[in-house]
Scaffold this active site. Sequence first.
Site, PDB file in Angstrom:
ATOM      1  N   ASP A 148      -7.004  40.206  69.361  1.00 52.47           N
ATOM      2  CA  ASP A 148      -7.572  41.042  70.408  1.00 52.47           C
ATOM      3  C   ASP A 148      -7.300  40.460  71.797  1.00 52.47           C
ATOM      4  O   ASP A 148      -7.321  39.246  71.995  1.00 52.47           O
ATOM      5  CB  ASP A 148      -9.089  41.149  70.182  1.00 52.47           C
ATOM      6  CG  ASP A 148      -9.774  42.018  71.209  1.00 52.47           C
ATOM      7  OD1 ASP A 148      -9.488  43.223  71.254  1.00 52.47           O
ATOM      8  OD2 ASP A 148     -10.598  41.486  71.978  1.00 52.47           O
ATOM      9  N   GLU A 150      -2.535  42.510  70.429  1.00 50.89           N
ATOM     10  CA  GLU A 150      -2.922  43.596  71.332  1.00 50.89           C
ATOM     11  C   GLU A 150      -2.666  43.070  72.750  1.00 50.89           C
ATOM     12  O   GLU A 150      -3.503  42.381  73.326  1.00 50.89           O
ATOM     13  CB  GLU A 150      -4.393  43.977  71.160  1.00 50.89           C
ATOM     14  CG  GLU A 150      -4.761  45.205  71.962  1.00 50.89           C
ATOM     15  CD  GLU A 150      -6.106  45.115  72.675  1.00 50.89           C
ATOM     16  OE1 GLU A 150      -6.512  46.112  73.291  1.00 50.89           O
ATOM     17  OE2 GLU A 150      -6.747  44.045  72.639  1.00 50.89           O
TER      18      GLU A 150
END
Length: 635
Positions: free
Chosen positions: A309, A362
Amino acid sequence: MLDFTALEHDVYLFHQGNLRYSYELLGAHQDTQNGTPGIRFMVWAPNAQQVSVVGDFNEWDGREHPMKKLNENGIWHTFIPHLEQGEIYKYEILTPHGHLQLKADPYGFSSELRPNTASVIYPLDNYQWNDDLWMKRREEMNFYESPISIYELHLGSWKNIEPEVYYNYRDYAEEVIPYVKELGYTHIELLPITEHPFDRSWGYQTTGYYAVTSRYGTPDDFRYFVDQCHQHGIGVILDWVPGHFCKDAHGLRRFDGEALYEYENLLKAEKPQWGTLTFDFGRNEVQSFLISNAIYWLKEFHLDGLRVDAVASMLYLDFGKEEDEWETNEHGGRENLEAIAFIKKMNEAIFEEVPNVLMMAEESTSYPLVSAPTYIGGLGFNYKWNMGWMNDMLRYMEMDPVHRKYNHNLITFSLFYAFSENFVLPISHDEVVHGKKSLLNKMPGDYWQKFANLRAFLAFMYAHPGKKLLFMGSEFGQFDEWKDLGDLDWELLDYDSHASVLDYVKQLHQFYKDMPALWELDHNEDGFSWIDPHNFEQSIISFIRCSRTPKDQLLVVCNFTPVVYHDYKVGVPQPGHYEEIFNSDAEHFGGSGQRNGLKAASVPEPWQGQNHHIKMTIPPLAVTFWKRINGPKGD
């Protein structure tokens, strides 16, 4: 007494930032000393004056079980006899400033159900796995040249008993797996199931990095979920958050009274937009903690990959900050050099310890070589989310078709960089929450046109180079955006339009997996060539997808307006008969039924840069796929 000599090498590696299995050293572990079974505790707290283990077993009295310093670098240890699985505990820490504070174990393998915050003693080796066949196949799999379609899933809002009251991991296995398998997805991606205090953080603000959230059960319940996925041919990817952690008092923040896991410099430590703290990526023990944590999830839970993330927030010192909230690195730049070095080191360690897993970044900027190996200067991930494609396509699809011709570049620009990284095309939870509307409800037009636009978008997504990811609910056209405290609007499947979308996604997946041209050369320029990217007036594009086998070549034609065109000429690279083999406008999908029933014979006249062309009917708001059946003489 603890045999320090047996652990000396591991302790050395931990302090060097090179202990890849630090969870086997620190935390609470079953042990036997002098013939007596019990639990060995070890914790890193170099600034503490004193550390004790407290829990119900000693009435939370820190005087009962004080710990001893193992070394001058701040590892504390003790052994408590006769403790068993299920006991709750914390560390009572006397800070340098004379304050007592209670902290959950950073290496705790289980936690109490929120709002309680104690760690729970839980062994790692009780579960008997039954996924040997899957794990063997995974070792031999070439992900890059295989179909990958990911169903992104938040367990608690996929289906629940009532808001904030959830089913067990085992219950979810019985319901989620048949559903995902029937739809044809290859993988499930779970929003973080690391322990977190606040439901609505969705796990992205973690306190227990080694603890499976107790909202849905025990660590072994989660192992059962993964095991069952594997036995049914479905991989499992976990969202993982090494960039920052939340400030809750029982967590990592100022763990021993001083900045330990976070930077001491608040300009580097603070993540003001999220109210969290950045890990100190330059600190050796933090590197051991995080690298071990990634390996822990992949090894101990047989996970098939991690989606990392907010990588951009790790790479850049000024991410999400105002001018006065950050300072440059030693070279005057905005890059976090320690984080970049850590990411490379992490990926190298992971692929050495657990080969052939998916490490997906990401990453929302143009930082180069994210999915390239470290030995050529890359960050070492093997996939990157294509946020540029996602933003451009959603912006384009939200437009009234009348205006799309003025923004034609939004559907073509991604092909300028489609092969610069190994991309995943993501339509994730972030795009269907906080007022952004559901994927279906982003689409313009009347009721029919919304569904037609959705089908066209999904078909284009599966035709475009890159692996695929779709957030739950989009597969049956949920009208409302994601309700993170409720569950999906399953009742919509009683309506034909939504049931048709579900069937469409199922058929699209089957078509995708049956067509090597849609995935075999996903990351190779040889896998894609334009026929016509220029027809902005009619918002029609056409292109070829190729595999390693020439006969598998596919022609793809996309129409992003609600206009039907008959006898539309499309250039083709080879002579022969072409057959329409998939049409998003088919009646059984809820479309208007504008199909090409007969094979189209090529005409030997140049068109759109090709030596031949065919004529076809172009359905409205639709994508059609064509395959060359044979040549002019039946070859």
